[in-house]
Design a protein around this motif. Structure first.
Motif, PDB file in Angstrom:
ATOM      1  N   GLU A 135      15.794  54.678  -8.242  1.00 53.60           N
ATOM      2  CA  GLU A 135      14.363  54.990  -8.131  1.00 53.60           C
ATOM      3  C   GLU A 135      14.136  56.497  -8.081  1.00 53.60           C
ATOM      4  OE1 GLU A 135      12.619  50.963  -5.986  1.00 53.60           O
ATOM      5  OE2 GLU A 135      13.213  52.652  -4.713  1.00 53.60           O
ATOM      6  N   ALA A 136      14.999  57.200  -7.357  1.00 57.59           N
ATOM      7  CA  ALA A 136      14.868  58.661  -7.264  1.00 57.59           C
ATOM      8  C   ALA A 136      15.081  59.311  -8.627  1.00 57.59           C
ATOM      9  CB  ALA A 136      15.862  59.217  -6.243  1.00 57.59           C
ATOM     10  N   GLU A 137      16.143  58.894  -9.320  1.00 59.10           N
ATOM     11  CA  GLU A 137      16.424  59.445 -10.653  1.00 59.10           C
ATOM     12  C   GLU A 137      15.276  59.123 -11.607  1.00 59.10           C
ATOM     13  OE1 GLU A 137      18.924  61.287 -11.758  1.00 59.10           O
ATOM     14  OE2 GLU A 137      20.314  61.212 -10.073  1.00 59.10           O
ATOM     15  N   GLY A 138      14.786  57.892 -11.545  1.00 59.03           N
ATOM     16  CA  GLY A 138      13.689  57.467 -12.404  1.00 59.03           C
ATOM     17  C   GLY A 138      12.432  58.291 -12.151  1.00 59.03           C
ATOM     18  N   ILE A 195      20.882  74.764 -14.221  1.00 58.64           N
ATOM     19  CA  ILE A 195      21.061  75.265 -12.853  1.00 58.64           C
ATOM     20  C   ILE A 195      19.885  74.763 -12.009  1.00 58.64           C
ATOM     21  CG2 ILE A 195      21.221  77.330 -11.410  1.00 58.64           C
ATOM     22  CD1 ILE A 195      22.383  78.759 -13.898  1.00 58.64           C
ATOM     23  N   TYR A 196      20.191  74.115 -10.920  1.00 57.74           N
ATOM     24  CA  TYR A 196      19.175  73.494 -10.066  1.00 57.74           C
ATOM     25  C   TYR A 196      19.247  74.043  -8.656  1.00 57.74           C
ATOM     26  CZ  TYR A 196      17.395  69.659 -12.955  1.00 57.74           C
ATOM     27  OH  TYR A 196      16.748  68.915 -13.908  1.00 57.74           O
ATOM     28  N   PRO A 197      18.128  73.999  -7.939  1.00 61.43           N
ATOM     29  CA  PRO A 197      18.191  74.398  -6.538  1.00 61.43           C
ATOM     30  C   PRO A 197      18.869  73.310  -5.709  1.00 61.43           C
ATOM     31  CG  PRO A 197      16.011  73.535  -7.048  1.00 61.43           C
ATOM     32  CD  PRO A 197      16.778  73.567  -8.347  1.00 61.43           C
ATOM     33  N   VAL A 198      19.424  73.713  -4.583  1.00 63.06           N
ATOM     34  CA  VAL A 198      19.967  72.766  -3.601  1.00 63.06           C
ATOM     35  C   VAL A 198      18.921  72.625  -2.490  1.00 63.06           C
ATOM     36  CG1 VAL A 198      21.761  72.435  -1.855  1.00 63.06           C
ATOM     37  CG2 VAL A 198      22.360  73.387  -4.093  1.00 63.06           C
ATOM     38  N   PRO A 199      18.585  71.415  -2.034  1.00 59.30           N
ATOM     39  CA  PRO A 199      19.099  70.142  -2.536  1.00 59.30           C
ATOM     40  C   PRO A 199      18.594  69.837  -3.938  1.00 59.30           C
ATOM     41  CG  PRO A 199      17.344  69.766  -0.934  1.00 59.30           C
ATOM     42  CD  PRO A 199      17.619  71.235  -0.931  1.00 59.30           C
ATOM     43  N   ALA A 200      19.453  69.162  -4.730  1.00 62.54           N
ATOM     44  CA  ALA A 200      19.061  68.759  -6.091  1.00 62.54           C
ATOM     45  C   ALA A 200      17.853  67.826  -5.991  1.00 62.54           C
ATOM     46  CB  ALA A 200      20.232  68.051  -6.758  1.00 62.54           C
ATOM     47  N   ALA A 202      17.019  64.922  -7.128  1.00 60.03           N
ATOM     48  CA  ALA A 202      17.253  63.506  -6.796  1.00 60.03           C
ATOM     49  C   ALA A 202      17.609  63.347  -5.318  1.00 60.03           C
ATOM     50  CB  ALA A 202      18.352  62.927  -7.675  1.00 60.03           C
ATOM     51  N   THR A 203      18.433  64.263  -4.815  1.00 54.63           N
ATOM     52  CA  THR A 203      18.840  64.194  -3.403  1.00 54.63           C
ATOM     53  C   THR A 203      17.621  64.317  -2.498  1.00 54.63           C
ATOM     54  OG1 THR A 203      20.915  65.257  -4.030  1.00 54.63           O
ATOM     55  CG2 THR A 203      20.412  65.190  -1.676  1.00 54.63           C
ATOM     56  N   LEU A 204      16.768  65.262  -2.827  1.00 53.52           N
ATOM     57  CA  LEU A 204      15.569  65.490  -2.016  1.00 53.52           C
ATOM     58  C   LEU A 204      14.654  64.260  -2.043  1.00 53.52           C
ATOM     59  CD1 LEU A 204      14.353  67.653  -0.255  1.00 53.52           C
ATOM     60  CD2 LEU A 204      13.249  68.646  -2.273  1.00 53.52           C
ATOM     61  N   GLU A 205      14.531  63.675  -3.226  1.00 59.13           N
ATOM     62  CA  GLU A 205      13.703  62.464  -3.389  1.00 59.13           C
ATOM     63  C   GLU A 205      14.264  61.319  -2.533  1.00 59.13           C
ATOM     64  OE1 GLU A 205      10.549  60.320  -4.849  1.00 59.13           O
ATOM     65  OE2 GLU A 205      10.901  62.450  -5.261  1.00 59.13           O
ATOM     66  N   ILE A 206      15.584  61.170  -2.546  1.00 62.89           N
ATOM     67  CA  ILE A 206      16.254  60.126  -1.771  1.00 62.89           C
ATOM     68  C   ILE A 206      16.016  60.329  -0.277  1.00 62.89           C
ATOM     69  CG2 ILE A 206      18.571  59.336  -1.054  1.00 62.89           C
ATOM     70  CD1 ILE A 206      19.372  59.861  -4.083  1.00 62.89           C
ATOM     71  N   SER A 219      25.584  76.015  -0.047  1.00 64.05           N
ATOM     72  CA  SER A 219      26.424  75.110  -0.818  1.00 64.05           C
ATOM     73  C   SER A 219      25.734  73.761  -0.790  1.00 64.05           C
ATOM     74  CB  SER A 219      27.801  75.000  -0.149  1.00 64.05           C
ATOM     75  OG  SER A 219      28.640  74.173  -0.923  1.00 64.05           O
ATOM     76  N   GLU A 220      26.073  72.888  -1.729  1.00 64.34           N
ATOM     77  CA  GLU A 220      25.482  71.549  -1.702  1.00 64.34           C
ATOM     78  C   GLU A 220      26.239  70.716  -0.666  1.00 64.34           C
ATOM     79  OE1 GLU A 220      24.305  68.024  -4.822  1.00 64.34           O
ATOM     80  OE2 GLU A 220      26.279  68.926  -5.019  1.00 64.34           O
ATOM     81  N   LEU A 221      25.557  70.346   0.409  1.00 66.63           N
ATOM     82  CA  LEU A 221      26.231  69.582   1.468  1.00 66.63           C
ATOM     83  C   LEU A 221      25.988  68.085   1.355  1.00 66.63           C
ATOM     84  CD1 LEU A 221      25.589  71.843   4.597  1.00 66.63           C
ATOM     85  CD2 LEU A 221      27.583  71.818   3.087  1.00 66.63           C
ATOM     86  N   ALA A 222      24.800  67.703   0.890  1.00 71.44           N
ATOM     87  CA  ALA A 222      24.507  66.270   0.741  1.00 71.44           C
ATOM     88  C   ALA A 222      24.430  65.953  -0.747  1.00 71.44           C
ATOM     89  CB  ALA A 222      23.192  65.922   1.428  1.00 71.44           C
ATOM     90  N   THR A 223      25.231  64.998  -1.190  1.00 71.76           N
ATOM     91  CA  THR A 223      25.167  64.560  -2.589  1.00 71.76           C
ATOM     92  C   THR A 223      24.174  63.396  -2.673  1.00 71.76           C
ATOM     93  OG1 THR A 223      26.900  62.905  -2.274  1.00 71.76           O
ATOM     94  CG2 THR A 223      27.618  65.138  -2.907  1.00 71.76           C
ATOM     95  N   PRO A 224      23.704  63.068  -3.887  1.00 68.89           N
ATOM     96  CA  PRO A 224      22.795  61.915  -3.992  1.00 68.89           C
ATOM     97  C   PRO A 224      23.410  60.643  -3.405  1.00 68.89           C
ATOM     98  CG  PRO A 224      22.787  63.157  -6.048  1.00 68.89           C
ATOM     99  CD  PRO A 224      23.857  63.759  -5.186  1.00 68.89           C
ATOM    100  N   THR A 225      24.700  60.425  -3.673  1.00 67.16           N
ATOM    101  CA  THR A 225      25.355  59.218  -3.157  1.00 67.16           C
ATOM    102  C   THR A 225      25.392  59.218  -1.634  1.00 67.16           C
ATOM    103  OG1 THR A 225      26.747  59.152  -5.126  1.00 67.16           O
ATOM    104  CG2 THR A 225      27.468  57.834  -3.263  1.00 67.16           C
ATOM    105  N   GLY A 226      25.819  60.345  -1.051  1.00 68.51           N
ATOM    106  CA  GLY A 226      25.878  60.438   0.412  1.00 68.51           C
ATOM    107  C   GLY A 226      24.508  60.279   1.039  1.00 68.51           C
ATOM    108  N   ALA A 227      23.514  60.948   0.433  1.00 65.95           N
ATOM    109  CA  ALA A 227      22.139  60.874   0.951  1.00 65.95           C
ATOM    110  C   ALA A 227      21.635  59.436   0.915  1.00 65.95           C
ATOM    111  CB  ALA A 227      21.223  61.778   0.120  1.00 65.95           C
ATOM    112  N   ALA A 228      21.925  58.723  -0.188  1.00 71.20           N
ATOM    113  CA  ALA A 228      21.438  57.341  -0.327  1.00 71.20           C
ATOM    114  C   ALA A 228      22.121  56.405   0.661  1.00 71.20           C
ATOM    115  CB  ALA A 228      21.657  56.858  -1.760  1.00 71.20           C
TER     116      ALA A 228
END
Length: 272
Positions: A135-138, A195-200, A202-206, A219-228
């Motif tokens: 849903e976040a990616e969409g 090049i994207y800001p952190v949080p990416a 999708a991560t922010l949406e999640i 640094s990117e600390l939370a990935t989309p998978t971890g966040a979800a």
């Protein structure tokens, strides 16, 4: 009530979650057997072992993509190309996989989970986490859920991270999950789209509706998978709950930081 608490002082990613669960006493061999039900085991091998991160012994979990995992027809298709540019094979190695592994759609992943005959709790957890990411990616890309292609997230390692997490949490008999606020990190990352800001995005949406912490680490600390995983499983976000601690696990991240251990701590115990 058997409770698991995610102590995300250095963020959270799928491999850190699995590393921490194994470190806390979950059985990775049983997880490996369950994951075979997805019928993609020729595409990867799993490894886990102890590493020391800034003085803390933790478990590092890795999904290693296997080199013979390309489909035969793709192979013959690119045959001439590979031979005429043999020096490029090495460079394109991860890229080739990325295309093959990353081309799964949300719909295909859901079908694979539903057909895998995992137990109900594992199936439901896995589907809920994938739906959160889909849903976040969409939303970011302006696509309906069934048109979402999982690029970064749909690669085999994320399928393993998410379903593996569900298998281990189920195996440990966890009845409730809580989490600290999630530090996302800051700075910039290079992803498929540039090049994207952190949080990416999708991560922010999640993480909508989830307390985000700031700890000043670039640094990117939370990935989309971890966040979800945290967003879907945690019923409550906040400080460490009152509990009788039974086991503790440290899951190592890939990066190493100068001033703090890059690990995810999980604490399992009885809450009143």
């Amino acid at each position: 009530m058997k409770t698991l608490y995610f102590d995300c002082f250095s963020g959270i990613s799928g491999d850190m979650v699995i590393g921490a669960l194994i470190d806390a006493g979950a059985d990775p061999l049983q997880m490996e057997v369950e994951l075979k039900k997805l019928n993609i085991d020729e595409e990867y091998t799993l490894s886990w072992g102890k590493v020391v991160k800034n003085g803390i012994t933790s478990t590092k979990f890795d999904v290693i993509l296997t080199s013979h995992s390309e489909q035969p027809h793709e192979h013959s298709h690119s045959h001439g190309h590979k031979h005429s540019h043999s020096h490029e094979i090495e460079h394109n190695h991860s890229h080739v996989h990325h295309n093959h592994h990353g081309s799964r759609t949300y719909k295909q992943i859901v079908e694979a989970i539903n057909e895998a005959n995992l137990n109900e709790s594992v199936t439901n957890m896995s589907l809920a986490i994938f739906k959160k990411i889909g849903e976040a990616e969409g939303h970011i890309h302006g696509l309906p859920l069934d048109k979402v292609h999982f690029h970064e997230v749909g690669a085999v390692d994320s399928i393993i991270d998410i379903i593996g997490t569900a298998i281990l949490i189920d195996q440990l008999g966890i009845e409730s999950v809580q989490s600290s606020a999630i530090p996302t990190g800051s700075g910039h990352i290079h992803i498929d789209h540039g090049i994207y800001p952190v949080p990416a995005p999708a991560t922010l949406e999640i993480l909508k509706g989830v307390p985000i912490a700031s700890n000043g680490i670039r640094s990117e600390l939370a990935t989309p998978t971890g966040a979800a995983i945290a967003a879907v499983l945690a019923e409550k976000f906040g400080s460490f709950p009152a509990m009788t601690v039974e086991s503790i696990g440290y899951g190592a991240g890939t990066k190493t930081f100068e001033n703090h251990p890059n690990v995810l701590r999980i604490i399992i115990g009885e809450c009143q």
